[in-house]
Motif scaffolding. Structure first.
Motif, PDB file in Angstrom:
ATOM      1  N   UNK A  66       9.915   3.333  -4.297  1.00 14.97           N
ATOM      2  CA  UNK A  66       9.809   2.263  -5.562  1.00 14.97           C
ATOM      3  C   UNK A  66      11.164   1.876  -6.067  1.00 14.97           C
ATOM      4  N   UNK A  67      12.210   2.670  -5.804  1.00  9.13           N
ATOM      5  CA  UNK A  67      13.678   2.440  -6.172  1.00  9.13           C
ATOM      6  C   UNK A  67      14.096   1.108  -4.914  1.00  9.13           C
ATOM      7  N   UNK A 105       0.342  -6.006   3.033  1.00 10.87           N
ATOM      8  CA  UNK A 105       1.631  -6.357   3.648  1.00 10.87           C
ATOM      9  C   UNK A 105       2.833  -5.448   4.583  1.00 10.87           C
ATOM     10  N   UNK A 106       2.419  -4.615   3.470  1.00 14.24           N
ATOM     11  CA  UNK A 106       4.193  -3.586   3.268  1.00 14.24           C
ATOM     12  C   UNK A 106       2.512  -2.196   3.026  1.00 14.24           C
ATOM     13  N   UNK A 107       4.172  -1.369   4.116  1.00 12.40           N
ATOM     14  CA  UNK A 107       3.159   0.347   3.393  1.00 12.40           C
ATOM     15  C   UNK A 107       4.616   1.276   2.989  1.00 12.40           C
ATOM     16  N   UNK A 108       4.380   0.979   1.736  1.00  6.85           N
ATOM     17  CA  UNK A 108       5.713   1.565   1.341  1.00  6.85           C
ATOM     18  C   UNK A 108       5.475   3.573   0.536  1.00  6.85           C
ATOM     19  N   UNK A 109       6.763   4.313   1.594  1.00 11.99           N
ATOM     20  CA  UNK A 109       5.663   5.754   1.932  1.00 11.99           C
ATOM     21  C   UNK A 109       6.684   6.079   2.903  1.00 11.99           C
ATOM     22  N   UNK A 110       6.722   7.402   2.948  1.00  9.25           N
ATOM     23  CA  UNK A 110       7.272   8.417   4.183  1.00  9.25           C
ATOM     24  C   UNK A 110       7.263   8.412   4.794  1.00  9.25           C
ATOM     25  N   UNK A 124       0.982  -1.051   0.175  1.00 11.11           N
ATOM     26  CA  UNK A 124      -0.167  -0.096   0.360  1.00 11.11           C
ATOM     27  C   UNK A 124       1.006   1.009   0.015  1.00 11.11           C
ATOM     28  N   UNK A 125       0.677   2.208  -0.708  1.00  9.43           N
ATOM     29  CA  UNK A 125       1.644   3.975  -0.997  1.00  9.43           C
ATOM     30  C   UNK A 125       0.459   4.473  -0.277  1.00  9.43           C
ATOM     31  N   UNK A 178       9.384   1.444   6.066  1.00  8.29           N
ATOM     32  CA  UNK A 178       8.286   0.354   6.280  1.00  8.29           C
ATOM     33  C   UNK A 178       7.740   0.615   7.101  1.00  8.29           C
ATOM     34  N   UNK A 179       6.516   0.851   6.616  1.00  8.23           N
ATOM     35  CA  UNK A 179       5.070  -0.236   7.706  1.00  8.23           C
ATOM     36  C   UNK A 179       4.989  -1.551   7.485  1.00  8.23           C
TER      37      UNK A 179
END
Length: 905
Positions: free
Chosen positions: A477-478, A522-527, A448-449, A792-793
């Motif tokens: 994302x990189x 499963x993973x939170x990708x964000x600042x 989730x972003x 990452x959460x």
């Protein structure tokens, strides 16, 4: 003859009775479950051997009073009271830790020594208060914590730092589970799952499928099973059905399984099933000495069956307990006056107990035994009253049962691990399995972003038909793609708009946190800011970005860094060069236009040729002009000084006129910019810190609503932050997103400094630093405060936490994050900076129209000159065609100058 024999036999019986009558009889008791027949037989064998060896207890006879129970606490207490009222000097049993605790409440208070042959509860030996509640208890088996130390040492040997535990819900299972968790924490071994099960009367009815599935979902591959063997057999079968007994898995078991030597795990064919092979475990060491073999043989005769290693070890502990009582009595009888206990009937029911005074002496005498060999080894005890020779055999399960592959010992506080051969693991593999699944092949993670440039933003070049094309790009994302390359997983992405905040009333989370809690991601990708409140409900990776909060403001006038050449600052270097080039070009054009028109050129030629002998009239005189003169005229105009250029023709006037117009524009722009520069130089800097922002009343400020930053201001104990929150709430200056806040700052950048209407935005420093780098370069940031981190959460206790964290640490060591920063944070304003004067200088692009006008005027003037020449040329051609050329004396010349001619029609 018969009379003699009868007489001799009579004397023999009489002498024997006299000896017995003169010897001391000391009673000891035993109390075991009725099913533990071999323990009772071992006690009887020990008493028999001691009574047959006068060197152990000279003139002393041991009498064993044995009791068996149905296993209930009440029945154990009943049998204990019975033995105490029979005045026993020591009691052997019970075997379990829980029953030992119950019975010692009576035994210990009467000061009667009690032996626990196989009780392993650590609280029987160690107590946090330092005062043992079991004052006369002696343990023949080391506590569970030593077996768990052996297991943890083996884990470290095999580099296993992540494990799961499955334990039965009995005292034995729970005590071992607690100790293993404690020791694992001390040795930096993560227990990601600890499952317990309740024992069933019929082991085959046990169902631990859910527990096994939980362990499997944690992606851990090392499982410790702490239970008795009848349940382990069922669990192994169910684990096989879950695919957990194949290559890549490691199963560790404790003495509850290994005691039997593996025979209880045999199938109908008399061998261990293939899927169970490779299990490794710890087993109390059995000395293959003659005395142990003899006792095993005697037990098998009396029981009329085979005795396994578990039963033999328990029997040896009972035998050594009786032996310890005998040798303790030996020392006490040799040097002290000893009196047997004399408890009165009903002792257990009396309010005040009649304590046995010599009981403590016997207890201490037993602890001081030295140089006595028992069936388990040297019979010695330590200060904690348990068998001091601590060690375990490391065993590996094969088709024929458990076989030894190493040893673990503890002597003088020093652990020693010796591996004598390489064990096999599940799936008959000799390769040491990983403690968890690092290879996530065929595993698709739900990601989730939140769009927050430059960390996450939509890819404008996204092509759904191209499998390599990513819908989202950015710093995060990189990083995710790099981790994907390292860990070999796949992922799917969906987007939401909120980070996650707990509602003050409902206590429910929203945003990224809710997605993780509800198992939708499963993973939170964000600042994603790491905070204490969030870590209560979710997990985070190691930080990938260190940051703080900062303030975004409309950019103010710049500061002069080099006051010596401050007068040049209104124009950039390229514009100054263009002005110089234009002045030279205008001067050259003026010189050409003045000197090279046909009339001026011809008259100047005549004047030059006959100037010495032919005076020319004033009307025919022509005034030439040099390049240095036109250059001086151009410079004088540029600096707003007036010089009379004298008589000039029309084309030259056009050039000079355009140049004057250019100078007016340049001088006006220069004057305005120079005044602004020096005015800004005298201005006080508007905002330096959060204190400056809060203390002023002109600039409004805000942050993102329902964000962690809003919560930070609302809950902070520092007064300045509470005031800031009150101001933002009262003026309702919260924005929905960071992008909205940044746009609001840009929109107010045109408001003059010091006037109301300007806006400041408080947010995470990386996001605002990125905004400063983007065009139109009209914002800046000030002081960094409230340091924090991005990570990452992940779901709470996620199996991916360690994998992702190790990957991030590895990339940080390799300098990957510096590359990402250069890629995503350096923008169009990098050259400009926060207070770089170049952003406030007039550039050539801003003044290019003026130079176009100048160039056009010069071009027109030169075209006029060319046109004049063309007109004269056409006129001369026409004259030559109609009439011959006639030379006429120039009017006004004297006769000596008649050779001076002019061209006339």
């Amino acid at each position: 003859m018969i009379l003699k024999c009868v007489t001799v036999f009579g004397w023999f019986v009489f002498i024997n009775l006299m000896i017995k009558a003169s010897s001391l009889t000391i009673k000891i008791g035993s109390i075991f479950r009725a099913s533990n027949t071999w323990r009772l037989l071992a006690a009887k064998l020990a008493v028999e051997d001691i009574n047959n060896d006068p060197s152990v207890l000279p003139n002393t006879h041991i009498e064993l009073l044995s009791n068996t129970t149905d296993g209930s606490n009440f029945n154990f207490l009943q049998k204990t009271c019975y033995l105490l009222e029979k005045n026993v000097a020591a009691i052997i049993g019970p075997s379990s830790s829980s029953h030992t605790k119950v019975t010692h409440a009576l035994i210990g208070n009467l000061h009667v020594p009690q032996f626990a042959p196989t009780a392993t509860d650590p609280t029987l030996s160690f107590n946090p208060t330092g005062h043992s509640p079991y004052p006369t208890l002696i343990k023949m088996t080391p506590p569970d914590n030593f077996q768990m130390m052996a297991l943890s040492t083996l884990m470290i040997k095999f580099k296993w730092r992540t494990i799961a535990i499955i334990a039965e819900g009995s005292d034995y299972g729970l005590n071992g589970l607690t100790e293993l968790q404690r020791i694992a924490a001390m040795r930096n071994i993560a227990v990601v799952s600890a499952e317990t099960f309740l024992r069933t009367d019929i082991p085959e009815n046990l169902d631990v499928t859910n527990s096994l599935q939980t362990v499997k979902e944690q992606d851990v591959r090392v499982v410790v099973l702490h239970c008795f063997v009848e349940y382990a057999k069922v669990i192994f079968t169910q684990a096989r059905d879950q695919g957990m007994m194949k290559k890549g898995w490691a199963w560790l078991v404790t003495d509850g399984v290994t005691f039997t030597g593996g025979k209880a795990l045999f199938g109908h064919d008399g061998r261990v099933p293939d899927y169970m092979t490779g299990v490794i475990g710890t087993q109390p060491p059995l000395r293959r000495i003659t005395g142990l073999k003899e006792m095993k043989h005697k037990l098998e005769i009396k029981l009329d069956r085979m005795v396994d290693d578990m039963e033999l070890h328990a029997a040896a502990c009972v035998y050594d307990s009786v032996l310890a009582v005998a040798h303790g009595l030996h020392s006490l009888l040799a040097y002290h006056n000893f009196s047997a206990p004399s408890f009165l009937p009903g002792t257990c029911s009396k309010a005040s107990l009649n304590q046995w005074e010599d009981g403590k002496k016997l207890y201490r005498s037993i602890l001081e035994i030295r140089n006595v060999e028992g069936l388990q080894g040297p019979l010695e005890f330590n200060n904690y009253s348990f068998y001091s020779h601590i060690g375990y055999t490391l065993v590996n399960l094969e088709v024929g049962g458990f076989t030894e592959f190493g040893r673990w010992t503890l002597e003088n506080g020093e652990e020693a691990l010796e591996v004598t051969s390489d064990p096999t693991f599940s799936g008959r593999s000799f390769e040491i399995p990983n403690d968890s699944v690092y290879d996530l092949t065929n595993k698709t993670l739900r990601v989730v972003v939140i769009q927050e440039p430059p960390f996450v933003k939509k890819n404008p070049n996204y092509d759904p038909q191209d499998p390599k094309s990513q819908k989202y790009v950015g710093y995060c994302m990189d990083l995710l793609i790099k981790l994907q390359e390292m860990l070999n997983f796949r992922f799917s992405v969906f987007e939401i708009t909120q980070y996650g905040r707990k509602h003050p009333v409902t206590k429910r989370w929203n945003g990224l946190v809710k997605e993780l809690i509800d198992d939708r991601a499963d993973v939170a990708v964000a600042p994603f800011t790491i905070s204490h409140e969030r870590e209560k409900v979710i997990s985070f990776t190691k930080p990938f970005f260190d940051l703080g909060l900062t303030i975004l403001l409309p950019r103010k006038n710049f500061h002069i860094s080099n006051p010596l050449f401050a007068f040049l600052s209104p124009f950039d270097a390229l514009l100054w060069m263009a002005i110089l080039f234009s002045m030279i070009l205008a001067s050259v054009a003026t010189c050409l236009c003045q000197n090279f028109t046909p009339e001026n050129y011809h008259k100047r030629a005549l004047s030059t040729k006959h100037k010495d002998h032919c005076p020319v009239s004033k009307a025919n005189q022509v005034q030439g002009i040099s390049f240095s003169e036109t250059l001086w005229i151009g410079f004088s105009s540029l600096v707003n000084q007036t010089i009379d250029p004298g008589f000039i023709n029309f084309p030259a006037r056009v050039v000079i006129g355009i140049w004057w117009f250019t100078n007016v524009v340049l001088i006006s722009a220069y004057t305005a910019k120079l005044a602004a520069v020096f005015t800004a130089e005298r201005l006080v800097i508007e905002i330096r810190s959060i204190e400056d922002l809060v203390s002023q009343g002109i600039i409004d400020y805000g942050t993102v609503e329902n964000s962690l930053i809003q919560e930070f201001f609302a809950s902070h104990h520092t007064e300045i932050f509470r005031i800031a929150f009150q101001n933002m709430r009262n003026k309702n200056t919260f924005v929905r997103t960071a992008a909205e806040g940044i746009d609001k700052v840009r929109e107010t950048s045109s408001v003059p400094l010091g006037e109301s209407g300007r806006f400041a935005f408080i947010f995470d420093s990386p996001v605002l630093d990125f905004a400063v780098e983007q065009e139109p370069c009209n914002t800046e940031t000030v002081e960094l405060f409230a340091p924090q981190n991005y990570g990452f959460g992940l779901q709470k206790s996620s199996p991916y936490e360690k994998k992702f964290s190790l990957g991030i640490l590895k990339l940080k060591k390799e300098g990957f994050f510096e590359v990402l920063y250069q890629r995503w944070f350096k923008g169009a304003c990098s050259e400009t900076g926060t207070s770089n004067p170049k952003s406030y200088q007039l550039s050539l692009d801003a003044m290019i129209g003026v130079f176009y006008c100048l160039t056009g005027g010069i071009g027109i003037s030169l075209l006029v000159v060319v046109g004049c020449w063309f007109f004269v040329y056409k006129k001369m051609v026409k004259i030559n065609n109609n009439n011959p050329v006639q030379l006429h004396p120039v009017k006004g010349l004297s006769s000596p100058c008649k050779n001076c001619i002019t061209l006339e029609s």
